[in-house]
Design a protein around this motif. Structure first.
Motif, PDB file in Angstrom:
ATOM      1  N   ALA A  41       0.851  -1.187   0.000  1.00 50.48           N
ATOM      2  CA  ALA A  41       0.000   0.000   0.000  1.00 50.48           C
ATOM      3  C   ALA A  41       0.883   1.232   0.000  1.00 50.48           C
ATOM      4  N   GLY A  42       0.311   2.340  -0.357  1.00 53.59           N
ATOM      5  CA  GLY A  42       1.048   3.590  -0.317  1.00 53.59           C
ATOM      6  C   GLY A  42       0.133   4.744  -0.649  1.00 53.59           C
ATOM      7  N   GLU A  43       0.367   5.862  -0.017  1.00 54.25           N
ATOM      8  CA  GLU A  43      -0.454   7.045  -0.247  1.00 54.25           C
ATOM      9  C   GLU A  43       0.358   8.286   0.079  1.00 54.25           C
ATOM     10  N   ALA A  44       0.038   9.368  -0.610  1.00 61.49           N
ATOM     11  CA  ALA A  44       0.539  10.688  -0.249  1.00 61.49           C
ATOM     12  C   ALA A  44      -0.453  11.290   0.734  1.00 61.49           C
ATOM     13  N   LEU A  45       0.021  12.162   1.596  1.00 66.10           N
ATOM     14  CA  LEU A  45      -0.847  12.787   2.586  1.00 66.10           C
ATOM     15  C   LEU A  45      -1.099  14.249   2.233  1.00 66.10           C
ATOM     16  N   GLU A  46      -2.228  14.758   2.667  1.00 59.91           N
ATOM     17  CA  GLU A  46      -2.541  16.177   2.522  1.00 59.91           C
ATOM     18  C   GLU A  46      -1.580  16.969   3.419  1.00 59.91           C
ATOM     19  N   PRO A  47      -1.475  18.287   3.224  1.00 59.37           N
ATOM     20  CA  PRO A  47      -0.552  19.096   4.036  1.00 59.37           C
ATOM     21  C   PRO A  47      -0.803  18.949   5.530  1.00 59.37           C
ATOM     22  N   VAL A  48       0.259  19.172   6.299  1.00 58.91           N
ATOM     23  CA  VAL A  48       0.212  18.983   7.743  1.00 58.91           C
ATOM     24  C   VAL A  48      -0.840  19.884   8.402  1.00 58.91           C
ATOM     25  N   ALA A  49      -1.186  20.996   7.783  1.00 60.16           N
ATOM     26  CA  ALA A  49      -2.212  21.884   8.345  1.00 60.16           C
ATOM     27  C   ALA A  49      -3.572  21.205   8.424  1.00 60.16           C
ATOM     28  N   THR A  50      -3.767  20.116   7.674  1.00 56.88           N
ATOM     29  CA  THR A  50      -5.046  19.398   7.706  1.00 56.88           C
ATOM     30  C   THR A  50      -5.080  18.313   8.780  1.00 56.88           C
ATOM     31  N   ALA A  51      -3.955  18.114   9.478  1.00 62.11           N
ATOM     32  CA  ALA A  51      -3.852  17.042  10.478  1.00 62.11           C
ATOM     33  C   ALA A  51      -4.631  17.373  11.747  1.00 62.11           C
ATOM     34  N   THR A  52      -5.071  16.337  12.413  1.00 58.65           N
ATOM     35  CA  THR A  52      -5.692  16.431  13.728  1.00 58.65           C
ATOM     36  C   THR A  52      -5.022  15.401  14.617  1.00 58.65           C
ATOM     37  N   THR A  53      -4.611  15.821  15.809  1.00 55.23           N
ATOM     38  CA  THR A  53      -3.969  14.916  16.749  1.00 55.23           C
ATOM     39  C   THR A  53      -4.947  14.578  17.865  1.00 55.23           C
ATOM     40  N   VAL A  54      -5.076  13.292  18.150  1.00 55.02           N
ATOM     41  CA  VAL A  54      -5.992  12.808  19.190  1.00 55.02           C
ATOM     42  C   VAL A  54      -5.161  12.181  20.308  1.00 55.02           C
ATOM     43  N   ARG A  55      -5.437  12.599  21.544  1.00 58.80           N
ATOM     44  CA  ARG A  55      -4.777  12.018  22.720  1.00 58.80           C
ATOM     45  C   ARG A  55      -5.866  11.618  23.719  1.00 58.80           C
ATOM     46  N   VAL A  56      -5.612  10.557  24.463  1.00 54.05           N
ATOM     47  CA  VAL A  56      -6.509  10.163  25.553  1.00 54.05           C
ATOM     48  C   VAL A  56      -5.660  10.090  26.815  1.00 54.05           C
ATOM     49  N   ARG A  57      -6.015  10.905  27.800  1.00 49.52           N
ATOM     50  CA  ARG A  57      -5.300  10.930  29.077  1.00 49.52           C
ATOM     51  C   ARG A  57      -6.335  10.840  30.191  1.00 49.52           C
ATOM     52  N   GLY A  58      -6.182   9.855  31.047  1.00 51.05           N
ATOM     53  CA  GLY A  58      -7.128   9.693  32.148  1.00 51.05           C
ATOM     54  C   GLY A  58      -8.559   9.540  31.670  1.00 51.05           C
ATOM     55  N   GLY A  59      -8.726   8.906  30.511  1.00 49.82           N
ATOM     56  CA  GLY A  59     -10.052   8.672  29.970  1.00 49.82           C
ATOM     57  C   GLY A  59     -10.652   9.871  29.244  1.00 49.82           C
ATOM     58  N   GLN A  60      -9.957  10.987  29.209  1.00 56.10           N
ATOM     59  CA  GLN A  60     -10.436  12.192  28.540  1.00 56.10           C
ATOM     60  C   GLN A  60      -9.796  12.326  27.160  1.00 56.10           C
ATOM     61  N   VAL A  61     -10.611  12.579  26.153  1.00 51.70           N
ATOM     62  CA  VAL A  61     -10.130  12.747  24.795  1.00 51.70           C
ATOM     63  C   VAL A  61      -9.793  14.216  24.557  1.00 51.70           C
ATOM     64  N   SER A  62      -8.610  14.433  24.005  1.00 54.33           N
ATOM     65  CA  SER A  62      -8.168  15.779  23.654  1.00 54.33           C
ATOM     66  C   SER A  62      -7.858  15.797  22.164  1.00 54.33           C
ATOM     67  N   ILE A  63      -8.387  16.789  21.469  1.00 52.74           N
ATOM     68  CA  ILE A  63      -8.171  16.907  20.021  1.00 52.74           C
ATOM     69  C   ILE A  63      -7.464  18.232  19.759  1.00 52.74           C
ATOM     70  N   THR A  64      -6.368  18.163  18.986  1.00 54.11           N
ATOM     71  CA  THR A  64      -5.586  19.348  18.649  1.00 54.11           C
ATOM     72  C   THR A  64      -5.440  19.429  17.143  1.00 54.11           C
ATOM     73  N   ASP A  65      -5.634  20.618  16.593  1.00 48.20           N
ATOM     74  CA  ASP A  65      -5.368  20.808  15.173  1.00 48.20           C
ATOM     75  C   ASP A  65      -3.871  20.719  14.942  1.00 48.20           C
ATOM     76  N   GLY A  66      -3.500  20.097  13.840  1.00 47.05           N
ATOM     77  CA  GLY A  66      -2.092  20.013  13.477  1.00 47.05           C
ATOM     78  C   GLY A  66      -1.442  18.724  13.907  1.00 47.05           C
ATOM     79  N   PRO A  67      -0.147  18.627  13.634  1.00 49.93           N
ATOM     80  CA  PRO A  67       0.594  17.391  13.915  1.00 49.93           C
ATOM     81  C   PRO A  67       0.897  17.238  15.394  1.00 49.93           C
ATOM     82  N   PHE A  68       1.421  16.076  15.747  1.00 52.20           N
ATOM     83  CA  PHE A  68       1.753  15.757  17.135  1.00 52.20           C
ATOM     84  C   PHE A  68       2.816  16.689  17.688  1.00 52.20           C
ATOM     85  N   ALA A  69       3.826  17.019  16.883  1.00 50.90           N
ATOM     86  CA  ALA A  69       4.934  17.841  17.367  1.00 50.90           C
ATOM     87  C   ALA A  69       5.410  18.764  16.250  1.00 50.90           C
TER      88      ALA A  69
END
Length: 114
Positions: A41-69
């Motif tokens: 398989a293989g794919e190109a990705l859309e620009p990093v500005a379209t990324a969404t980062t999802v984290r779960v800490r202590g059962g709470q979901v946090s969503i951030t626009d953009g890449p992880f770091a």
């Protein structure tokens, strides 16, 4: 063995440098790998500005626009390949056109014990 080849590049340089690959060159290389039985398989990705980062800490979901770091290079796409060993995977990764302007991270895929 399966390997994931992660394509990293500075988004601003990926298509603007003299050695920058064009989409048709990347497609041709992927077609070559598919015809040889090495492309899974293989794919190109859309620009990093379209990324969404999802984290779960202590059962709470946090969503951030953009890449992880914040980084100089962004994940631009991937190739999932089949190779007999790391040496063959590195040889295949060296042929991925964006390697000329960015980098390719080669990682073996770990089978989950499920």
């Amino acid at each position: 063995m399966k390997y994931l080849c992660l394509v990293y590049s500075d988004e601003n340089d990926l298509h603007s440098l003299p050695d920058s690959p064009e989409d048709k060159e990347c497609h041709a290389y992927a077609t070559h790998l598919a015809e040889s039985g090495q492309m899974i398989a293989g794919e190109a990705l859309e620009p990093v500005a379209t990324a969404t980062t999802v984290r779960v800490r202590g059962g709470q979901v946090s969503i951030t626009d953009g890449p992880f770091a914040e980084t100089k290079e962004q994940l631009a796409g991937f190739y999932m390949i089949e190779a007999k060993d790391l040496n063959e995977a590195v040889r295949i990764a060296a042929g991925i056109p964006p390697a000329r302007v960015g980098s390719i991270e080669v990682r073996p895929v770990r089978q989950l014990a499920v």
